[in-house]
Design a protein around this motif. Structure first.
Motif, PDB file in Angstrom:
ATOM      1  N   UNK B  73       0.812  -1.213   0.000  1.00  0.00           N
ATOM      2  CA  UNK B  73       0.000   0.000   0.000  1.00  0.00           C
ATOM      3  C   UNK B  73       0.847   1.265   0.000  1.00  0.00           C
ATOM      4  N   UNK B  98     -12.821   2.913  -3.657  1.00  0.00           N
ATOM      5  CA  UNK B  98     -12.386   2.139  -2.487  1.00  0.00           C
ATOM      6  C   UNK B  98     -11.062   2.643  -1.897  1.00  0.00           C
ATOM      7  N   UNK B  99     -10.064   2.807  -2.766  1.00  0.00           N
ATOM      8  CA  UNK B  99      -8.749   3.190  -2.248  1.00  0.00           C
ATOM      9  C   UNK B  99      -8.775   4.615  -1.693  1.00  0.00           C
ATOM     10  N   UNK B 101     -11.365   6.020  -0.312  1.00  0.00           N
ATOM     11  CA  UNK B 101     -12.066   5.953   0.967  1.00  0.00           C
ATOM     12  C   UNK B 101     -11.087   5.521   2.056  1.00  0.00           C
ATOM     13  N   UNK B 102     -10.234   4.541   1.716  1.00  0.00           N
ATOM     14  CA  UNK B 102      -9.238   4.084   2.685  1.00  0.00           C
ATOM     15  C   UNK B 102      -8.236   5.182   2.999  1.00  0.00           C
ATOM     16  N   UNK B 146     -10.509   1.585 -11.286  1.00  0.00           N
ATOM     17  CA  UNK B 146     -10.054   1.545  -9.905  1.00  0.00           C
ATOM     18  C   UNK B 146      -8.582   1.918  -9.822  1.00  0.00           C
ATOM     19  N   UNK B 150      -6.702   6.186  -8.476  1.00  0.00           N
ATOM     20  CA  UNK B 150      -5.664   6.405  -7.463  1.00  0.00           C
ATOM     21  C   UNK B 150      -4.569   7.329  -7.953  1.00  0.00           C
TER      22      UNK B 150
END
Lengths: 297, 355
Positions: B73, B98-99, B101-102, B146, B150
């Motif tokens: 990560x 998703x990423x 949000x993380x 996705x 990022x």
């Protein structure tokens, strides 16, 4: 080529009659299967139907022959006697508390252990898993007494915690979840989450658990009814009248000098209600498998 | 954007070494394809760049920083998997965000970046759907999305098109290339399909058994393969190989039974050397008269635009891809002509290119 020159081949009468014969035979077989299944389901349902019917009968009618399905003279006397003279609702409450807590414990331990056994494949894990499985071949009654002394030394006899002690972990549940994890959660999903920056606990909570919903639902039903129908362990752990579970309480109707069939039936019929309700609520989970995994098969 | 430098990287499982010292340089913004037969170690190498596999030896640098011990990560990479690895219980928008949000980005920022990526990929209408409601090609695009959202330093692709049907694969190939041309993120792409490699790469890395056989631009590999493995792997249909010895005049190679194969002017090899002579099927044409290489035809496959002919030359397997229509039968002999400059010559013992 023109359309005129196309020859259609008509089926012969022999072929036609064979078709009819095969279709009839198929229909007859289907019919026979239906009849067989209906007879079996009636045979399985009949005791339950009589149980509910008996609960509403007077002692005289209950012993009459032939037995009636619909009571001639329905009475609520059995119910009022059972509810008035025994702490039936208390027993049901004990059973529900015990079953719910056992279900939560089993679902939690199975989900965590099953996921770890399914996705973290080290040699030590395989040995541990074999040990877990091995516990499944030891009957509960074998280690029931040592467990009883444990409960005693913990001072939790005659309480829900004492009941729970024997029903915290289910080796079959761990096995079931492990197989589901292996089958329906591909490594790439976890790897993608790791690259995206998710921690291991986050992955378990937000990816693994939602994907195991179907399996965990099925396991919850199994765990609930395992605790709900448990007899031997509650029998030795709960010794005071108020700490009985419903299974133990029902057995009381058969001890003493007589078997009070009317009250036993009324109590049993009352006990059926929570089980049926739960099954209706969880039926979908029980039947449905895990939905599409979102991956190309 | 960043460069990726792989230096003498090794991977061992116990005593078995699967990556045996690989060095590859991926310049900033390049599209590099790792290609090779299954089991050559290309996927393992990619997973080592991603941090999904430990590195047993050597170093990998992203943007100059050694990332051997860095968690996946924290490597600032995005990976697209062969089976897409979409979260089935999340909508397309949730999958793509998703990423972010993380990374605890604000809702507005997540929505904006997801919408931007969806626009690039033509997914705007599907954001509220679930992966199972999408077709294979659309899922593939979501997986791309996705990664794009990022805005990573490096894109890693692990055979992303192999689950698609042939037609969609060609279309997605062009789309991926187009996206790369627009966003210019450094990309490492793994495939076993040499056509994908040829059509998409700035640079191809051909791997076999855990080592790099050759690195180069697609046409460089096609025109000047360093050995018989690369020669046969790159190009479809595969290159023909005939074994023989260099003739006295050093301008041709003679097979055992005296079939004369012409050599290009650059080949400087000693007379009598045992060699493997290579010629691509598409570089052959029908010879006039009785000259050229005599091929005994065993199979003819006309495709309309071309005719693919298989057979033998001096008892060795041979094939030709001809522009002309053929009017001969199997069993007959076809005389084939070739330009000597198109020939390749390899050492018979080592398989390495000679001159």
């Amino acid at each position: 080529m023109t359309t005129n020159s196309v020859n259609y081949i008509e089926p012969t009468t022999e072929e036609l009659s064979e078709g009819v014969r095969l279709r009839r035979r198929k229909r007859a077989i289907n019919f026979a299967i239906d009849v067989f299944l209906i007879v079996v389901s009636i045979l399985m349902l009949l005791p339950l139907v009589f149980l509910v019917a008996n609960a509403f009968k007077t002692p005289a009618e209950m012993l009459s022959w032939p037995p009636t399905i619909i009571p001639r003279d329905p009475t609520l006397a059995n119910f009022s006697a059972v509810l008035g003279e025994t702490p039936l609702l208390r027993w049901i409450g004990n059973s529900i508390a015990f079953a719910v807590m056992s279900t939560i414990a089993i679902v939690a331990t199975s989900a965590i252990a099953g996921y770890i056994f399914g996705k973290f494949r080290f040699r030590t894990m395989n040995i541990l898993f074999a040990l877990f499985l091995a516990t499944a071949i030891v009957p509960f009654e074998v280690y029931m007494i040592p467990l009883y002394f444990q409960a005693k030394s913990l001072g939790i006899l005659n309480s829900v915690w004492g009941l729970l002690l024997g029903y915290l972990v289910m080796s079959f549940g761990i096995f079931l979840i492990r197989q589901n994890v292996i089958h329906s959660i591909p490594d790439e999903l976890l790897e993608a989450a790791r690259i995206d920056g998710a921690g291991e606990f986050w992955i378990f909570l937000h990816i693994v658990l939602p994907l195991l919903r179907g399996a965990l639902g099925a396991l919850a039903v199994l765990a609930f009814f395992q605790a709900w129908t448990a007899f031997a362990w509650p029998m030795i752990v709960a010794t005071t009248r108020t700490s009985y579970t419903i299974e133990v309480g029902l057995a009381l109707f058969q001890t003493g000098f007589t078997v009070d069939l009317g009250r036993l039936s009324a109590a049993s019929a009352t006990v059926l209600i929570p089980s049926i309700l739960l099954f209706v609520i969880l039926r979908r989970n029980f039947v449905q498998g895990v939905a599409s995994t979102g991956l190309k098969e | 954007m960043a460069s990726v430098e792989i230096q003498n990287v090794r991977k061992a499982y116990g005593d078995v070494e699967t990556i045996k010292g690989v060095s590859v340089d991926v310049p900033d913004g390049a599209f590099v394809v790792l290609v090779g037969p299954s089991g050559c170690g290309k996927s393992t190498l990619l997973r080592m760049i991603a941090g999904l596999e430990d590195i047993s030896g050597g170093t990998i640098r992203i943007d100059g920083r050694v990332i051997n011990e860095v968690e996946p990560k924290n490597r600032d990479i995005a990976m697209v998997f062969q089976n897409y690895a979409l979260y089935p219980h999340m909508t397309i928008a949730e999958n793509m965000g998703f990423s972010l949000r993380l990374a605890k980005k604000s809702k507005e920022e997540i929505a904006e970046r997801v919408n931007d990526a969806a626009r690039i990929l033509g997914l705007t209408d599907y954001l509220k759907r679930y992966p199972k409601q999408l077709s294979g090609g659309q899922r593939q695009r979501v997986a791309m999305g996705r990664a794009i959202v990022r805005n990573p330093k490096v894109f890693l692709f692990d055979e992303p098109l192999s689950n698609l049907d042939a037609k969609l694969r060609v279309q997605m190939r062009a789309e991926l290339k187009d996206i790369h041309a627009r966003i210019k993120t450094t990309t490492v792409y793994v495939t076993h399909d040499q056509i994908e490699a040829m059509t998409m790469a700035d640079r191809i890395v051909v791997m076999r058994d855990g080592i790099v056989e050759q690195v180069g631009a697609p046409l460089e590999l096609y025109d000047k393969p360093v050995n018989t493995f690369v020669a046969s792997f790159i190009g479809s249909p595969s290159m023909n190989f005939l074994s023989g010895k260099v003739a006295e005049d050093r301008k041709s190679v003679l097979t055992e039974n005296g079939v004369r194969l012409p050599l290009g002017p650059e080949a400087s090899v000693l007379a009598g050397t045992a060699v493997t002579y290579g010629i691509r099927p598409e570089h052959l044409a029908i010879a006039s008269g009785n000259e050229g290489i005599p091929m005994t035809v065993s199979n003819i496959e006309p495709t309309g635009s071309e005719t693919f002919v298989q057979g033998t030359v001096d008892g060795q397997k041979f094939s030709a891809q001809l522009r002309e229509r053929l009017f001969i039968k199997t069993g007959e002999v076809l005389n084939l002509a070739l330009a000597p400059t198109n020939s390749h010559i390899f050492d018979a013992a080592t398989g390495m290119r000679l001159g």
